[in-house]
Structure formats: structure tokens, C-alpha cells
Design a protein around this motif. Sequence first.
Motif, PDB file in Angstrom:
ATOM      1  N   VAL A   1      65.525  65.203  19.435  1.00 37.27           N
ATOM      2  CA  VAL A   1      66.711  65.368  18.854  1.00 37.27           C
ATOM      3  C   VAL A   1      66.566  66.175  17.376  1.00 37.27           C
ATOM      4  O   VAL A   1      67.315  67.186  16.943  1.00 37.27           O
ATOM      5  CB  VAL A   1      67.479  64.547  18.681  1.00 37.27           C
ATOM      6  CG1 VAL A   1      68.929  64.612  18.801  1.00 37.27           C
ATOM      7  CG2 VAL A   1      67.533  63.975  20.548  1.00 37.27           C
ATOM      8  N   GLU A   2      65.561  64.955  16.527  1.00 39.25           N
ATOM      9  CA  GLU A   2      66.012  65.776  15.014  1.00 39.25           C
ATOM     10  C   GLU A   2      64.927  64.773  14.419  1.00 39.25           C
ATOM     11  O   GLU A   2      64.352  63.913  14.856  1.00 39.25           O
ATOM     12  CB  GLU A   2      67.429  64.964  14.730  1.00 39.25           C
ATOM     13  CG  GLU A   2      67.259  65.041  12.446  1.00 39.25           C
ATOM     14  CD  GLU A   2      68.962  64.184  12.307  1.00 39.25           C
ATOM     15  OE1 GLU A   2      68.603  64.356  11.304  1.00 39.25           O
ATOM     16  OE2 GLU A   2      69.826  63.857  13.312  1.00 39.25           O
TER      17      GLU A   2
ATOM     18  N   ARG B   1      64.925  62.506  22.480  1.00 40.49           N
ATOM     19  CA  ARG B   1      65.271  62.352  24.067  1.00 40.49           C
ATOM     20  C   ARG B   1      64.730  61.927  25.118  1.00 40.49           C
ATOM     21  O   ARG B   1      64.138  63.338  25.391  1.00 40.49           O
ATOM     22  CB  ARG B   1      66.831  62.724  24.386  1.00 40.49           C
ATOM     23  CG  ARG B   1      67.278  62.866  25.496  1.00 40.49           C
ATOM     24  CD  ARG B   1      68.375  61.782  25.382  1.00 40.49           C
ATOM     25  NE  ARG B   1      69.063  61.727  23.724  1.00 40.49           N
ATOM     26  CZ  ARG B   1      69.860  60.552  24.291  1.00 40.49           C
ATOM     27  NH1 ARG B   1      70.029  59.509  25.309  1.00 40.49           N
ATOM     28  NH2 ARG B   1      70.982  61.083  23.280  1.00 40.49           N
TER      29      ARG B   1
ATOM     30  N   LEU C   1      67.521  56.991  24.975  1.00 44.00           N
ATOM     31  CA  LEU C   1      67.438  57.529  22.906  1.00 44.00           C
ATOM     32  C   LEU C   1      66.006  56.920  22.583  1.00 44.00           C
ATOM     33  O   LEU C   1      66.513  55.377  22.316  1.00 44.00           O
ATOM     34  CB  LEU C   1      68.518  57.273  21.920  1.00 44.00           C
ATOM     35  CG  LEU C   1      68.467  58.803  20.512  1.00 44.00           C
ATOM     36  CD1 LEU C   1      68.207  60.298  21.699  1.00 44.00           C
ATOM     37  CD2 LEU C   1      69.039  58.153  19.972  1.00 44.00           C
ATOM     38  N   ILE C   2      64.754  57.372  21.910  1.00 45.38           N
ATOM     39  CA  ILE C   2      63.771  56.626  21.609  1.00 45.38           C
ATOM     40  C   ILE C   2      63.467  57.229  19.250  1.00 45.38           C
ATOM     41  O   ILE C   2      63.782  58.178  19.534  1.00 45.38           O
ATOM     42  CB  ILE C   2      62.729  56.829  22.055  1.00 45.38           C
ATOM     43  CG1 ILE C   2      63.069  56.894  22.963  1.00 45.38           C
ATOM     44  CG2 ILE C   2      61.462  56.906  21.064  1.00 45.38           C
ATOM     45  CD1 ILE C   2      61.470  56.474  24.854  1.00 45.38           C
ATOM     46  N   VAL C   3      63.824  56.123  18.969  1.00 43.91           N
ATOM     47  CA  VAL C   3      63.479  56.874  17.248  1.00 43.91           C
ATOM     48  C   VAL C   3      62.419  56.234  16.977  1.00 43.91           C
ATOM     49  O   VAL C   3      61.414  54.844  17.323  1.00 43.91           O
ATOM     50  CB  VAL C   3      64.519  56.037  16.610  1.00 43.91           C
ATOM     51  CG1 VAL C   3      64.319  56.203  14.515  1.00 43.91           C
ATOM     52  CG2 VAL C   3      65.841  55.964  17.043  1.00 43.91           C
TER      53      VAL C   3
ATOM     54  N   GLN D   1      62.722  70.969  16.721  1.00 47.52           N
ATOM     55  CA  GLN D   1      63.793  70.248  17.441  1.00 47.52           C
ATOM     56  C   GLN D   1      63.523  71.754  17.937  1.00 47.52           C
ATOM     57  O   GLN D   1      63.595  72.220  18.070  1.00 47.52           O
ATOM     58  CB  GLN D   1      64.527  70.561  15.853  1.00 47.52           C
ATOM     59  CG  GLN D   1      64.485  69.857  15.341  1.00 47.52           C
ATOM     60  CD  GLN D   1      66.129  69.416  13.939  1.00 47.52           C
ATOM     61  OE1 GLN D   1      65.668  68.869  12.659  1.00 47.52           O
ATOM     62  NE2 GLN D   1      66.643  70.023  13.946  1.00 47.52           N
TER      63      GLN D   1
ATOM     64  N   SER E   1      61.738  59.508  10.267  1.00 47.29           N
ATOM     65  CA  SER E   1      61.460  58.639  11.679  1.00 47.29           C
ATOM     66  C   SER E   1      62.022  60.002  12.171  1.00 47.29           C
ATOM     67  O   SER E   1      63.338  60.665  12.016  1.00 47.29           O
ATOM     68  CB  SER E   1      62.279  57.475  12.423  1.00 47.29           C
ATOM     69  OG  SER E   1      63.931  57.761  12.108  1.00 47.29           O
ATOM     70  N   THR E   2      61.558  59.979  13.975  1.00 46.41           N
ATOM     71  CA  THR E   2      61.766  61.852  14.394  1.00 46.41           C
ATOM     72  C   THR E   2      62.624  60.617  16.118  1.00 46.41           C
ATOM     73  O   THR E   2      62.710  59.940  16.410  1.00 46.41           O
ATOM     74  CB  THR E   2      61.155  61.691  14.733  1.00 46.41           C
ATOM     75  OG1 THR E   2      59.782  62.924  13.712  1.00 46.41           O
ATOM     76  CG2 THR E   2      61.006  63.686  16.007  1.00 46.41           C
ATOM     77  N   VAL E   3      63.771  61.318  16.388  1.00 45.59           N
ATOM     78  CA  VAL E   3      64.630  60.580  17.064  1.00 45.59           C
ATOM     79  C   VAL E   3      64.619  62.039  18.421  1.00 45.59           C
ATOM     80  O   VAL E   3      64.375  63.148  18.154  1.00 45.59           O
ATOM     81  CB  VAL E   3      66.437  61.338  16.901  1.00 45.59           C
ATOM     82  CG1 VAL E   3      67.080  60.553  17.849  1.00 45.59           C
ATOM     83  CG2 VAL E   3      66.918  60.377  15.886  1.00 45.59           C
TER      84      VAL E   3
END
Length: 667
Positions: free
Chosen positions: A485-486, A495, A501-503, A471, A491-493
Motif C-alpha cells: 500500500v505504502e 494489504r 492490513l499489516i505494518v 507501491q 515501515s511498509t504497509v
Amino acid sequence: MKKTAIFLPILLATLLFAAGGFWQTLMDIEKKFYQQTQVQPAEKKENIHSPLEQKKKEGATASAAPSKKESNATSLKVQADLSSLIDARLARFNELIALLKEKPYEVRDPKNPFFNPKKAQSLRAKLKTRIAANTKYGYKFAVTRDRIALDVLFVKERIYRFFVYLADSWTEMDVDTLRKRIAKEKSRLKQIDIDSYKTKYDAALSGNDKISKAIVENFRELSMHRDFFNDILDYLDANPALLRYRSLASLFNLDQLIEKINSVPSFAQINVALRYLHLDMGRLSIFLLIMLLAWGSSFVIYYKVYAVLKHLIMKEENEIDELLLYNLEKLRRPLFLLILTFGFELGIEVLIYPKPLDEMVLLLFYAVYLLIISYILILVVDSIFFEYLLKKEKAKTKEVRQELINLILSIVKITIVIVALIMLLVRMGVNITGLLASLGIGGLAVALAAQSTLSNFFGLLKIIFDNSFSQGDWIETKDVEGTVVEIGFISTVIRTFDNALIVVPNATLANSALKNWNRRTIGRRIKMYVGVTYGSRRENLMTAIDEIHTMLIDHPDIATPKNVDKKIVKKRSMREKKLVSIEDKYGIKSTLLVYLDEFADSSVNILIYCFSKTVNWEEWLKVKQDVMLKIWEILERNDLEFAFPSESIYFDPENVKSTFHALPKWE
């Protein structure tokens, strides 16, 4: 306190699955204290019925021994062993009664391991058919075998029905009712002609055929169940208080208080109207008092205790004040509800006294308690984890990865919820073993239906154990670039740098070629081509190249083999147990190159290739700017000019002159 909060769910789960069931406990008691054993040689044809009878027989034998001194010593030892054995048996009886009161749903379970009514019914029909057939053909031994087996079923059924009766009615049963039921069961036990079976049993001891062995086995089982049932009936008859329902009213001796309140003349008149609702002013008054006390206690915790704790937290300023206040605010609400719920349960118990609370109502309160306590545990675990991260700064120093902490935190929360759900199902009487078996059978269908979800979860595990990114890292793939982000379960978030913001599914990231720009310890590349004009003097050009090289070596912010901190490389290399390039593994770059590179169309190009010490983008830009200004200064000092794309046109004088002569003349 923190460790206790973390491991409490695990401890509850361990106690839940480690606890023995009612019928299993009963079978263990029979096996330990009543199972018959053949301890004498076969030729003596002597059988010791149980460990208790064995000790009694040893004592009798000792008293008949030749030496009086030895006889007394042996007798005392046997008596001590017998006393400890009786104490152990009574302790197990108490355990059995406690299980009956605690888990009545287990007692009522018809699919218990001790006696299954449906299977017993079919077996009884089968035995009666065999008895009729064997009687017809004169097979007396076979008839005895089946009659004993039939009586075994009878005794087991009486044991099962007696304990089911206790489980259903012990809270409302008085001593006289209990003793009447005990007397009824003892009279039914006397219907079994054990003496007539004993003769057949003694005869069967010397036989080696299947029927004789079956008679011996059936007789011993019958004696075991009969002796146990007889002893437990005698024990309950002598100790009926074990099945006394201890309600709140009886626990605090509220009977007299209720009667005293009802004796007030004005209340006595109101009770005339309340009798249609099966209420009285005594119970109503105590109910209101309990609710008032519960509300007052919860009010004190919600406002007064909260204010004191808030003052203590704000008194010492540190970085976790805001976190502590937030968690304190979250905790006071469920505590408020917990106290109110407990007070409401006690109030209802008094309101319907002497009738006990219905099992469904108790189950409802149990579910509410589980819900509130699980929520409190989750909040406590959250606080512990985040306080650990902020106080110890493990995540900042990369000693513990943030996503690993989040994964462990999620697992602990899920464990708390699962344990609470299992406890509720057990309290409802659900067979957990059968439920888990059915879940195992349906697991394949669930796995097939959730393939993508499972692949994303395993992608998470791959990301964590490969340590490909964390992260806060700046990563780049074929399709996406940005800051992590997380990293979640599925899934991974990310920025992006234009603030979108993309998932991205974890499986996609785990199986993609990925650049991690944050995995650089020393060295961010500076690569440029400086072009000078073709009219430059060769001596000046070589002098400028040497000066640029010297300037970069002496520059405090440019990484060179001499000014790279060797301690960093040494520490990292000591941790590694594999033959790998430490510089490449941890991103330590110090290459420095300044050379004449090519003759381009419009310029003579000098290649400048080096690395800044910093990997921070803004600091790198400052270093690069300083290097470019110093290069500009060096070129000016050596009379060198920057080249730029241009075209030169050259004229041949003779060609031009001949061309003009060839043109027609104009008059």
C-alpha cells in the motif's frame, strides 16, 4: 511558479546562512578601510594609516611632481579613486546601520567576535597588573605597550556599548538625544593621548624585539578602532535620519489624521476618559478602520475570489479538477488568517503609537507568519507533486517510482519546517552555530537511542535503490503476502488478500528473502499433469501429445519464442550496461514442454508446461481454462480416458476352484 515554490525553502536557507552578522560586518569595514599598512621601505620609517590616507598622500605627492601635465593626470586619477573609496565606505556604513535595525539581538550578543565583556574584564585586570609591575622596575617600553593595549580595550568597549545603546533605544530616540550621545562618545575618544603614543610608535618601528613589534601592532589596532569610531560618529551626526523609526503612522502621515479625529468635540470628551488607558479616539478609529479593511480583504479572498477560481476550474473538465478544488479549499483558510494577522499587527502599531511594538510582540507575529507561510508552502509543494504525477503519469509508466516521489516530498516538507524553525531561532537571537555544535555532540546519544528507527530508515533507502518492490506490487515473504500500500520512512504497509492490513518494519523487508510477483513482463506459468488410463493405446497417446503441443504453439495467448515481442527484449537489452540475462531480469518466459512424464500408480501422466502471455491473474485463469478444455477435446478425439485413483482386483480361476473344494461341506 511551480519551480519557485519548490526551491523557495532552499533559497531562504541559503540567504539565511549566507548573510553576515553585525559584528562581522563591522570588523570587515575596519579591515578594509582603516587597517594600517606598511607600504614604504623600512629605512624610511613611514607608515600609511589606511587606504583613504594612502590615496590622500598619493595625491599630495603627485602635486609635487616635476611635470605639471603628468601631475594633473595623476591627481585626477587619485581623486577618482579616493571618491570611489569614500562611496564604498559610506555604503558599508549604511549596511551596518541596516543590520543594527534588522538584527538588534545580534548587536546585544555579549559573545560576539568583536568584544566580549567578560574576557575584556579579565584582560584589563591582567594589563593593569603588568603596568604596575613594569612601572616599578622601569620598563617604559613595556608600560607603553600595555597602556596602548588598555586603550584598545577602552575604544572597543565604547564601540560595543554605543551600538548596544542604539540597538536598544533607536526606535524611541530623537535627534537631540542621538547627538548628545555622539558628543559624549567623541569627548571620551579625545581622552586618548594618541600623540604621545605616536612618538613611541615611531621609535618602535626600527626595533626588532617583541616589545617593539607589540607596540607597533597595538598602536595600529588602536588607530584603526579610533578612526573608525570617530568616522561612524560623524556620519551618524550628519545623518540622524538613518535611525528614524518608520512606524505605520509616520509612513502614511497619520499624525495629522489622528489629531484631526481627536479635535472633534464629542471625541474630545471621550478622550478625557480614555486617557487613563493611554488611548484616544483618533488611534481607536484608525485601529477599527484597519481591522475592518483587513477583515473585508480576507472576506473577499475567502469567498469571492474562491468562487471565481472554482468556477474557472469547473469550466474545463479534466482529471485534476478534484485535486485543484481540494487544494484551493485548503489554501484559502491560511490566506484568510495571514491577512487578518497582518491587519491586527498594523492596528496594534497604530493603537500604541508613538511607542513602538515590543520585541516579544514582534517575535510572536513573526512566528505566526512563519507558521502560516510554511503551511502554505507545504500545500503548494503537495499540489505540484501530485499534479505532476497525475498529469504526466510518471508513476503509472514506472518512469518515476511512487515511493521515490513520496520520499522527496517528505524531505521537501521537512526542509521547509527546519528552515522556518531556524529562521525563528535566529530571530530570537539564538546562536545557530553553537546550537548545531551541541546537536552534533548529542547526535551520538540520539543515534544509539534510535537504532531501530535508523535501521528502518536505511532499510527504506535499500528498498528504493535496490528497486526490490514498489507501491502496488504483490510481494511474498516467509511471514507475509499481499499488495504494497505504502512505503513509509519507518515501515511498509501491506494489504493481504483476506483484506487485512499489516505494518512491516522496513529493515525486516530489506533483509528478508522476498518474492515479487509483479516483476513479470511476459509469462505466467501453467503447469499440470494429465493422467490417462493404462488401457490406452500407445499410438493414440503419442498422437494426443503431438496435438496438444501443436495446439499450445498455435494458441494466441500462450507465450512461445516465436510470438514473444522481440522489441521489448531489444529495448530492455539496450538499456542494460551489464552482462545479465534480459529475459530473467525482466521476467520474460516462453518455455513450452509437452512430454510423457511418468507411469504413476493409477495413470500414465503427460507433463504440460507453458506460460500465458498475460501476467494478470484473471486473464491467466481464462487462458488456463481454455487450454484445459482443448486438452479434454484432444483426448476424447483420440479415444483416451482420464485416469483417476483406483484399485483393480484380479482372480485366479484355478486358485478359486481349489479354494472352494477345500472348504467343509455343510449338510
